[in-house]
Motif scaffolding. Structure first.
Motif, short mmCIF file in Angstrom:
data_model
loop_
_atom_site.label_atom_id
_atom_site.label_comp_id
_atom_site.label_asym_id
_atom_site.label_seq_id
_atom_site.Cartn_x
_atom_site.Cartn_y
_atom_site.Cartn_z
N LYS A 290 0.82 -1.21 0.00
CA LYS A 290 0.00 0.00 0.00
C LYS A 290 0.86 1.26 0.00
CE LYS A 290 -3.67 -2.25 2.66
NZ LYS A 290 -4.38 -2.30 3.97
N SER A 291 2.01 1.19 0.66
CA SER A 291 2.87 2.38 0.76
C SER A 291 3.91 2.46 -0.36
CB SER A 291 3.60 2.37 2.11
OG SER A 291 4.41 1.20 2.24
N TRP A 292 3.85 1.54 -1.28
CA TRP A 292 4.81 1.51 -2.40
C TRP A 292 4.59 2.73 -3.29
CZ3 TRP A 292 4.61 -2.93 -6.56
CH2 TRP A 292 5.74 -2.85 -7.40
N GLU A 293 5.66 3.44 -3.58
CA GLU A 293 5.58 4.58 -4.48
C GLU A 293 6.28 4.26 -5.78
OE1 GLU A 293 7.20 7.97 -2.54
OE2 GLU A 293 5.70 7.96 -0.92
N GLY A 294 5.73 4.72 -6.87
CA GLY A 294 6.33 4.47 -8.17
C GLY A 294 5.80 5.41 -9.22
N LYS A 295 6.49 5.44 -10.35
CA LYS A 295 6.12 6.34 -11.43
C LYS A 295 4.92 5.80 -12.20
CE LYS A 295 10.97 7.63 -12.30
NZ LYS A 295 12.04 7.64 -13.33
N ASP A 296 4.27 6.73 -12.92
CA ASP A 296 3.32 6.30 -13.94
C ASP A 296 4.10 5.63 -15.06
OD1 ASP A 296 1.14 7.26 -12.59
OD2 ASP A 296 1.16 9.21 -13.58
N VAL A 297 3.53 4.58 -15.62
CA VAL A 297 4.23 3.81 -16.65
C VAL A 297 3.42 3.87 -17.94
CG1 VAL A 297 5.04 1.53 -17.35
CG2 VAL A 297 5.28 2.27 -14.97
N GLU A 298 4.10 4.23 -19.00
CA GLU A 298 3.46 4.23 -20.31
C GLU A 298 3.91 2.99 -21.08
OE1 GLU A 298 3.31 6.82 -24.48
OE2 GLU A 298 4.28 7.65 -22.70
N ILE A 299 2.98 2.09 -21.32
CA ILE A 299 3.29 0.88 -22.09
C ILE A 299 3.16 1.23 -23.57
CG2 ILE A 299 2.61 -1.50 -22.57
CD1 ILE A 299 1.61 -1.65 -19.68
N PRO A 300 4.19 1.00 -24.34
CA PRO A 300 4.19 1.49 -25.74
C PRO A 300 3.15 0.82 -26.61
CG PRO A 300 6.07 0.05 -25.34
CD PRO A 300 5.44 0.30 -24.01
N GLU A 301 2.63 1.60 -27.53
CA GLU A 301 1.76 1.04 -28.56
C GLU A 301 2.64 0.57 -29.69
OE1 GLU A 301 -1.77 2.56 -31.57
OE2 GLU A 301 -1.47 3.59 -29.64
N LEU A 302 2.47 -0.69 -30.08
CA LEU A 302 3.38 -1.28 -31.05
C LEU A 302 2.99 -0.92 -32.48
CD1 LEU A 302 3.94 -4.80 -29.46
CD2 LEU A 302 5.18 -2.66 -29.10
N PRO A 303 3.95 -0.88 -33.37
CA PRO A 303 3.66 -0.51 -34.77
C PRO A 303 2.85 -1.59 -35.47
CG PRO A 303 5.92 -1.28 -34.56
CD PRO A 303 5.39 -1.17 -33.17
N LYS A 304 2.15 -1.18 -36.50
CA LYS A 304 1.42 -2.12 -37.32
C LYS A 304 2.39 -3.08 -38.01
CE LYS A 304 -2.87 -0.52 -36.93
NZ LYS A 304 -4.00 -1.33 -36.43
N THR A 305 1.99 -4.31 -38.13
CA THR A 305 2.85 -5.30 -38.78
C THR A 305 2.45 -5.48 -40.24
OG1 THR A 305 1.38 -7.02 -37.96
CG2 THR A 305 3.35 -6.55 -36.67
N LYS A 306 3.45 -5.71 -41.05
CA LYS A 306 3.19 -5.94 -42.47
C LYS A 306 2.89 -7.41 -42.69
CE LYS A 306 5.26 -5.48 -47.06
NZ LYS A 306 6.49 -5.12 -47.83
N LYS A 307 1.80 -7.68 -43.37
CA LYS A 307 1.39 -9.07 -43.59
C LYS A 307 1.97 -9.60 -44.89
CE LYS A 307 -2.83 -8.63 -40.91
NZ LYS A 307 -4.30 -8.83 -40.86
N ALA A 308 2.03 -10.92 -44.96
CA ALA A 308 2.55 -11.56 -46.17
C ALA A 308 1.61 -11.31 -47.34
CB ALA A 308 2.70 -13.06 -45.93
N ASP A 309 2.19 -11.11 -48.53
CA ASP A 309 1.35 -10.91 -49.71
C ASP A 309 0.87 -12.23 -50.28
OD1 ASP A 309 3.84 -11.73 -50.46
OD2 ASP A 309 4.08 -10.28 -52.09
N LYS A 310 1.60 -13.31 -49.97
CA LYS A 310 1.18 -14.65 -50.38
C LYS A 310 1.89 -15.67 -49.49
CE LYS A 310 4.80 -15.45 -53.86
NZ LYS A 310 5.08 -15.88 -55.25
N THR A 311 1.39 -16.89 -49.53
CA THR A 311 2.00 -17.95 -48.72
C THR A 311 3.34 -18.34 -49.31
OG1 THR A 311 -0.13 -18.79 -47.98
CG2 THR A 311 1.73 -20.32 -47.89
N LYS A 312 4.37 -18.35 -48.46
CA LYS A 312 5.70 -18.80 -48.86
C LYS A 312 6.19 -19.82 -47.85
CE LYS A 312 7.07 -14.30 -50.83
NZ LYS A 312 8.03 -13.16 -50.73
N LEU A 313 7.16 -20.62 -48.29
CA LEU A 313 7.77 -21.61 -47.41
C LEU A 313 9.19 -21.18 -47.10
CD1 LEU A 313 7.37 -25.44 -47.70
CD2 LEU A 313 9.58 -24.45 -47.07
N TYR A 314 9.52 -21.13 -45.82
CA TYR A 314 10.84 -20.73 -45.35
C TYR A 314 11.55 -21.95 -44.77
CZ TYR A 314 8.93 -16.06 -45.95
OH TYR A 314 8.37 -14.93 -46.49
N LEU A 315 12.78 -22.15 -45.22
CA LEU A 315 13.51 -23.37 -44.86
C LEU A 315 14.81 -23.04 -44.15
CD1 LEU A 315 13.90 -26.46 -45.07
CD2 LEU A 315 14.92 -26.08 -47.34
#
Length: 949
Positions: free
Chosen positions: A713-738
């Motif tokens: 209850k007596s713990w003091e701490g800063k306000d924390v801003e959790i970052p908003e993550l960038p949009k991810t780029k999606k695959a344009d088609k299915t590929k196989l990675y080996l």
């Protein structure tokens, strides 16, 4: 209190005179540690144990056969484990693949396990499904052999081979236990091979051998049926008589007694494992079987030498940064035990030096002896462990079954605990002198390449042929006796009783002025308390500066070390003296402080929790040691195909520069950038009550616990801003990675993409979970039945929707480890199942199965403290109320085939998926090219090598 009855015991059955005898009844009369039960014996020799517990509307059924790999013989290994697989493949009245389906759609879970000395099969279900469980178990005990076919036999043989490949051959250090056993035990001794068996023996065996093994060992007179939970004993007895009473006894089974192994001199053996980064040296000494008077002091010796930060191995090897880990253990089986010490040195050091140091440690211990603190810590942990094992019906049933099977008395928990609580310092020194000091051992070296020398040159060649001196079993003349005399139609699945009333735990909520959200529930089933403090952020916070990724993990690790008033050793030893646990760990989106204690030690445990949370020391020595361990761990991950696959798949999903494309432990470059000041800054900025949530579960009320939490209850701490993550780029088609893992016996496959789903426990996210359930979310899903049960290519395959934070993208993932020569075929079958389901949707039968399976699962959702804590965490983190459970139930009951089909079309976008294969390129490339996907070759860091059209 135990009531022993005379030979002519109480008649409990009204249907068959003297068919079932009550042997004894044990009740609880006070605060003593006891598991109440009634024990019966059927006329056919089946032992029945019933534990009545109405705290949750569930029942756990366990059938333990007193047969494991110890009943096998030379060149016929792996039978018992093979039967564990075969006994899930249907019986006369249960169709192929139906066992898993029936239990799953009943809202239950099930499995089977095999060890050296026993095989058990078990189910946990809603209590109204008890009769179903007894029907299933009795059918495979009495009506199994007629359903065994050569086709099933071949598929399961392939599955067992895949299990061996996945859990032994393709896993770092996976083969050491196999060599350890073969070097420790004489040729032909049944402990000289592992339960999984040898591949050459699996190839040698035929279906008739397997049938003979079943007829000899799987009779009711060699089994214990243990049932616990929300049951009435009289009704249970009637049902057991109904389903098991007609099964004939099998051949008499006499106890197996073999002379313990004796080593005349040290045996040095070694092997090369190219999947490891750290060499290993393992010492193993032959000791005593389970329940031998010397077992408990040997267990204590193992803890003193190799558990905790005060242990000899930790202080000499880990604390000094000579090794990444070092431990000792003393597993004891029915016929013998082994005392082992396992050390993983950092690269660049010789195993011969480590062998000498291990021997020096034993000499050091011989001089120092055992302290009062050593004994206190050991006893406290034994008491806490015993009490925590009683938190679930399955835990209590398992203990009753084990005690009956190996001790001959289910009421052994007090005896078992007392033999640990009564050991003395003299006992520990006596067993050290008798079994360890100056005694010969198997010294096994595991090296990463031929250039790394073992501890000593091999001086013992493990026998591979010759005559066994151990007894064999005469399987001739065995005859299958089909049970007769049923007074009911066994081919008809039993009807269900009324659905049990599932009570969502009552809970209370509060909020401290500094921002900590609090939620709790009172549970008095065992005298323990669990607290979970979650600080939101974790690895995700590193998105602000990826150049120091891994700092969240390193900070959490340092929180488990020294504080301002205690050294690392002192704080952990204070906890061990009272059998409590406090651990700090960091994940993708949060850091958690987990606290577990017996009620009587709560105050002291919270004092230590305050010290750990509020006053970390962040010492330079601790930092350097843990940073080195984290760096070495990163390198070691690159050797593990499964870990490599998971890490590279994250990079494909999120793309370079995204925080989730970087492992939570960081990468070598980023961890090297981290300084101790960075850790201190991370703690100061992000360990804050502003993002904290506290869950409390246990035998304590809100009024009792809240005054004890003033330090939070007596713990003091800063306000924390959790970052908003960038949009991810999606695959344009299915590929196989080996990714090439030369000569890998298995390939790791990952398939999926980031969906457009939003997290909503009563919206499309939850509904998509329902949609995927028949596709890849259950054992008998389309994907697993195809790849494991039909093809025998894998030990398991599944698919699921995954996320780390409700604000982040939700991924669809399909995954499996498959045998190398089935790699392309497995990829093809994965994609075929996804495509067909996306296009054709769910069947009416699958829809009904999903409704039953998911709709009845809540009966086993709130039993243990951990389950309650997980439920409450969701409530407080996502700002839910109890009604979300009712809303989910409504969705399960009302969702239509059309809605599920639309979800499949929307969220199974097979045309824009990443397919990742980590396996042997040379043997798989041509077949993978024939699948028609564009192939991108990657290195083990996930960077492109060559693009092949």
């Amino acid at each position: 209190m135990k009531n022993l009855l005379l030979l002519f015991a109480l008649l409990v059955s009204t249907s068959v005179w003297c068919q079932t005898k009550l042997i004894e009844k044990v009740t609880k009369t006070g605060d003593e540690i006891v598991i109440p039960y009634e024990k019966y014996e059927l006329e056919n020799g089946l032992t029945l144990i019933i534990h009545e517990d109405h705290s949750d509307p569930i029942v756990h059924v366990d059938v333990t056969y007193h047969v494991g790999s110890a009943r096998e013989e030379l060149q016929k290994s792996g039978f018992a484990h093979f039967f564990e697989h075969m006994m899930f493949q249907g019986s006369e009245n249960v169709a192929d693949e139906e066992h898993f389906k029936i239990v799953t759609e009943s809202g239950g879970t099930l499995n089977g396990t095999t060890n050296r000395d026993r095989t058990n099969y078990f189910e946990t279900l809603p209590s109204n499904q008890l009769e179903t469980a007894l029907w299933l178990e009795s059918d495979r005990m009495g009506f199994f052999l007629d359903a065994v076919t050569q086709e099933k036999f071949e598929v399961q043989r392939a599955t067992v081979k895949n299990e061996k490949g996945q859990n032994y051959d393709n896993r770092p250090y996976g083969r050491y236990r196999e060599l350890q056993a073969a070097a420790m035990y004489p040729y032909g001794h049944p402990y000289s091979w592992l339960t999984i068996g040898k591949l050459e023996d699996l190839d040698r065996v035929d279906v008739e051998d397997l049938k003979s093994f079943f007829m000899r060992w799987y009779g009711p007179n060699n089994a214990t049926l243990t049932i616990g939970g929300d049951v009435e004993p009289k009704e249970v007895v009637k049902l057991v008589e109904k389903y098991f009473g007609v099964i004939p006894s099998g051949p008499q089974v006499d106890p197996l007694k073999l002379t313990p192994p004796v080593l005349e001199s040290d045996r040095y053996v070694s092997y090369v494992d190219d999947k490891i980064r750290f060499p290993a040296v393992i010492f193993s000494y032959p000791t005593v079987p389970r329940f031998h008077p010397d077992e408990a002091p040997l267990d204590c010796l193992a803890e003193i030498l190799g558990s905790g930060k005060s242990s000899y191995l930790y202080k000499n090897f880990v604390q000094t940064q000579k090794a990444i880990s070092a431990s000792a253990s003393h597993p004891a089986s029915e016929l013998a035990g082994e005392f082992s010490m396992f050390v993983l040195p950092f690269p660049g050091q010789t195993l011969s030096d480590f062998e000498k140091e291990v021997r020096n440690i034993l000499e050091e211990f011989a001089k120092n002896g055992v302290t009062d603190d050593d004994i206190q810590k050991f006893k406290a942990n034994q008491e806490a462990s015993t009490i925590n094992s009683l938190s679930s019906v399955s835990g209590k049933v398992s203990q009753l079954a084990s005690y009956e099977t190996f001790y001959g008395d289910p009421d052994a928990i007090k005896f078992d605990l007392d033999r640990y609580l009564n050991i003395t310092k003299e006992d520990v020194m006596r067993v050290f002198e008798k079994y360890i000091k100056g005694k010969p051992a198997v010294v096994l070296s595991v090296v990463p390449n031929e250039e790394t020398a073992p501890a000593q040159p091999d001086n013992y060649e493990i026998p591979t042929e010759g005559k066994s001196e151990y007894p064999t079993t005469d399987y001739s003349g065995l005859e299958y006796k089909r049970p007769e005399g049923d007074q009911f139609d066994r081919s008809a699945r039993p009807g269900l009783g009324d659905n049990p009333v599932v009570k969502v735990p009552d809970f209370w909520e509060d909020k401290f002025e500094n921002g900590i959200k609090v939620i709790g529930t009172e549970s008095d089933e065992i005298p323990t308390i669990t607290l979970q403090l979650t600080l939101n952020g974790g690895h995700k916070l590193e998105a602000k500066d990826l150049s120091k990724a891994g700092v969240a993990s390193l900070t959490a690790s340092l929180m488990n070390e020294a504080t301002e008033n205690f050294t690392s050793e002192e704080i952990q030893e204070e906890l061990r003296k009272i059998g409590s646990r406090i651990s700090v760990g960091s994940g993708q989106t949060s850091t958690s402080v987990y606290i577990s204690t017996l009620v009587k030690h709560l105050d002291r445990t919270l004092e230590l929790a305050e010290e750990i949370i509020m006053h970390p020391a962040f010492n330079e020595d601790d930092f350097e040691r843990l940073k080195k361990q984290q760096l070495e761990g990163i390198q070691a991950q690159l050797k593990d195909p499964a870990a490599t696959a998971s890490q590279i798949f994250q990079k494909l999903l999120y793309g370079k520069g995204h925080v989730y494309a970087v492992p939570g432990s960081g990468e070598e470059e980023t961890v090297n950038n981290i300084s101790l000041d960075d850790v201190k800054a991370f703690y100061a900025e992000y360990y804050s009550p502003a993002v904290a949530e506290l869950v409390i579960v246990g035998d304590i009320s809100k009024d009792e616990i809240m005054p004890k939490l003033d330090f939070l209850k007596s713990w003091e701490g800063k306000d924390v801003e959790i970052p908003e993550l960038p949009k991810t780029k999606k695959a344009d088609k299915t590929k196989l990675y080996l990714v090439d893992k030369t000569d890998a016996p298995q390939s790791q496959i990952r398939i999926g993409y980031l969906t457009d789903l939003d997290y909503d426990l009563t919206g499309d996210y939850f509904k998509s979970y329902l949609m995927n359930f028949p596709l890849g979310g259950a054992f008998n899903s389309r994907i697993n039945l195809n790849l494991r049960e039909d093809k025998g290519w894998t030990y398991g395959a599944r698919s699921y929707f995954a996320f780390d934070d409700p604000e982040d993208p939700i991924a669809y993932v399909a995954t499996a480890g498959v045998k190398a020569d089935a790699t392309a075929g497995a990829v093809n079958e994965f994609m075929k199942e996804i495509k067909e389901y996306q296009k054709e949707g769910i069947s009416e039968e699958e829809l009904a199965f999903m409704r039953k399976a998911v709709g009845q699962r809540d009966a086993r959702s709130y039993e243990t403290p951990g389950q309650k804590a997980s439920f409450l965490r969701r409530i407080i983190h996502y700002d839910l109320d109890k009604s979300f459970v009712d809303k989910q139930t409504e969705i399960i009951e009302s969702i239509s085939k059309k809605e599920i089909d639309n979800l499949a079309k929307k969220y199974l976008d097979y045309e824009k998926m990443y397919i990742l294969v980590v396996g042997d390129e040379a043997s798989n490339l041509k077949q993978l090219e024939e699948l028609g996907y564009e192939i991108v070759k990657l290195n083990e860091e996930g960077e492109p090598k060559v693009i092949r059209p």
